[in-house]
Write a protein that holds these residues in place. Structure first.
Motif, PDB file in Angstrom:
ATOM      1  N   SER A 120       0.827  -1.213   0.000  1.00 47.48           N
ATOM      2  CA  SER A 120       0.000   0.000   0.000  1.00 47.48           C
ATOM      3  C   SER A 120       0.858   1.259   0.000  1.00 47.48           C
ATOM      4  O   SER A 120       1.879   1.331   0.683  1.00 47.48           O
ATOM      5  N   ASP A 143      -1.742  -7.728   2.378  1.00 47.94           N
ATOM      6  CA  ASP A 143      -0.852  -6.607   2.662  1.00 47.94           C
ATOM      7  C   ASP A 143       0.590  -7.102   2.658  1.00 47.94           C
ATOM      8  O   ASP A 143       0.906  -8.133   3.282  1.00 47.94           O
ATOM      9  N   CYS A 147      -0.008  -1.975   7.785  1.00 50.26           N
ATOM     10  CA  CYS A 147      -0.950  -0.922   7.393  1.00 50.26           C
ATOM     11  C   CYS A 147      -2.258  -1.159   8.118  1.00 50.26           C
ATOM     12  O   CYS A 147      -2.938  -2.158   7.884  1.00 50.26           O
ATOM     13  N   ASN A 191      -6.406   1.502   3.327  1.00 50.45           N
ATOM     14  CA  ASN A 191      -5.134   1.313   2.650  1.00 50.45           C
ATOM     15  C   ASN A 191      -5.385   0.782   1.237  1.00 50.45           C
ATOM     16  O   ASN A 191      -6.471   0.303   0.909  1.00 50.45           O
ATOM     17  N   PHE A 211       3.446   0.768   9.811  1.00 46.95           N
ATOM     18  CA  PHE A 211       4.579   0.446   8.950  1.00 46.95           C
ATOM     19  C   PHE A 211       5.881   1.021   9.503  1.00 46.95           C
ATOM     20  O   PHE A 211       6.927   0.377   9.459  1.00 46.95           O
ATOM     21  N   THR A 254       2.527   3.893   4.192  1.00 51.07           N
ATOM     22  CA  THR A 254       1.346   3.264   3.611  1.00 51.07           C
ATOM     23  C   THR A 254       0.113   4.148   3.709  1.00 51.07           C
ATOM     24  O   THR A 254      -0.999   3.681   3.572  1.00 51.07           O
TER      25      THR A 254
END
Length: 352
Positions: A120, A143, A147, A191, A211, A254
């Motif tokens: 993301s 993912d 995020c 995201n 993140f 992200t």
């Protein structure tokens, strides 16, 4: 019919054809301007096509620059290059041409994919917004970076339990289809991976953690969660990855705006970094900088990313040219989707 009359009729054919096919005028309006009947305009348009005044050409999509794509393939080890034209975005409504072209390419690559990893980032928002609505219950979007999930209630994907999915040794036979209630809209909005999952009608496995961390200790504490470790463990087993490429101008992570301050980016640039991908900072010749202390990031490793057989980078902007070249040199991506100005500048840099 004499020569003057023939020339006059040819000019009339061209005028009528231009008004209809280029200007988009209605036949009745053309008839009024030219002092003709509507059936006469229809006959003139038929004659214009028959005599070659109007010609139709069938060819490759005009929203891509095939010459630049071929030139980039000759100069790089990439498997595919997709270059969008610089035509006005209005042709596709609110979506940019680059985002539209990137979304169409990604959709074509998803046909035989079971697990789709997405890193993301804000730079992928145009692509995510251009994805066509679909129904892919057999597809799982994962993912690749920490995020925190968000999202609107009418756009919430089906969630899979990361622990159950991680236990499955064969990615094409997913197990543990347990769902949980998705979160409400977060401070930063949904995201990119979550939004893409929602658009595709696919299941979604989040990495529900930030993140960027202030210290390696706090990042390691987040990794103490089995759910987070299991979700991250799925990343290297993806069939396809979609990533953005970041410049040294800023680092948006992200979603949060510039979680790594400009001074830190300047220090990284002084160490030779020309760009970053999935939080990994890269030098111009493709060396991944070893940064054990700062920034502390939670996401897929370089080794894990390289295990994914197909890795699409979607990035545009002349300020990202050096970053894209570095990512190619580092063998972090296998495909590139970009726009015409970026591709032209990249090609010039590669030829220098």
């Amino acid at each position: 019919m004499g020569r003057i009359e023939e020339d006059s009729r040819d000019q009339l054919l061209e005028r009528v054809a231009r008004r209809y096919f280029v200007d988009g005028m209605l036949q009745e309006n053309i008839a009024a301007i030219e002092h003709l009947s509507r059936p006469s305009v229809s006959r003139l348009l038929t004659e214009a096509r028959a005599r070659g005044v109007v010609q139709f050409r069938i060819g490759p999509p005009v929203d891509r620059i095939l010459e630049l794509e071929a030139a980039l393939l000759r100069r790089t080890p990439l498997d595919r290059c997709v270059v969008a034209t610089g035509k006005p975005r209005a042709l596709y409504g609110p979506s940019s041409r680059w985002g539209y072209v990137a979304a169409r390419h990604v959709e074509t690559q998803l046909r035989n994919v079971s697990i789709f990893g997405v890193a993301s980032s804000r730079s992928l928002s145009s692509l995510a917004g251009s994805m066509a609505a679909g129904h892919r219950p057999e597809l799982t979007v994962v993912d690749l970076l920490g995020c925190l999930p968000g999202g609107r209630s009418h756009e919430v994907p089906r969630y899979l339990d990361a622990t159950a999915l991680a236990r499955d040794a064969a990615p094409r036979h997913l197990a543990g289809d347990r769902t949980h209630k998705a979160g409400r809209t977060s401070e930063d909005g949904p995201n990119t991976a979550q939004l893409i999952a929602a658009r595709l009608g696919a299941a979604f496995v989040p990495v529900p953690a930030p993140f960027v961390y202030r210290s390696a200790a706090s990042r390691d504490a987040a990794l103490g969660s089995k759910a987070i470790r299991d979700a991250l463990g799925i990343g290297p087993r993806c069939d396809l990855a979609l990533v953005g490429v970041g410049s040294m101008q800023r680092f948006d992570g992200t979603g949060s705006y510039s979680p790594i301050p400009a001074k830190a980016l300047k220090d990284l640039a002084a160490q030779g970094a020309t760009g970053h991908l999935c939080g990994h900072f890269i030098t111009a010749d493709g060396v991944i900088l070893d940064l054990p202390d700062y920034p502390a990031l939670l996401g897929i490793t370089v080794e894990g990313l390289r295990q994914i057989p197909q890795r699409i980078a979607a990035a545009a902007g002349r300020h990202k040219v050096a970053s894209i070249a570095a990512a190619i040199n580092a063998n972090l991506i296998t495909e590139l989707v970009t726009d015409q100005p970026t591709a032209a500048t990249l090609l010039t840099e590669l030829q220098a």
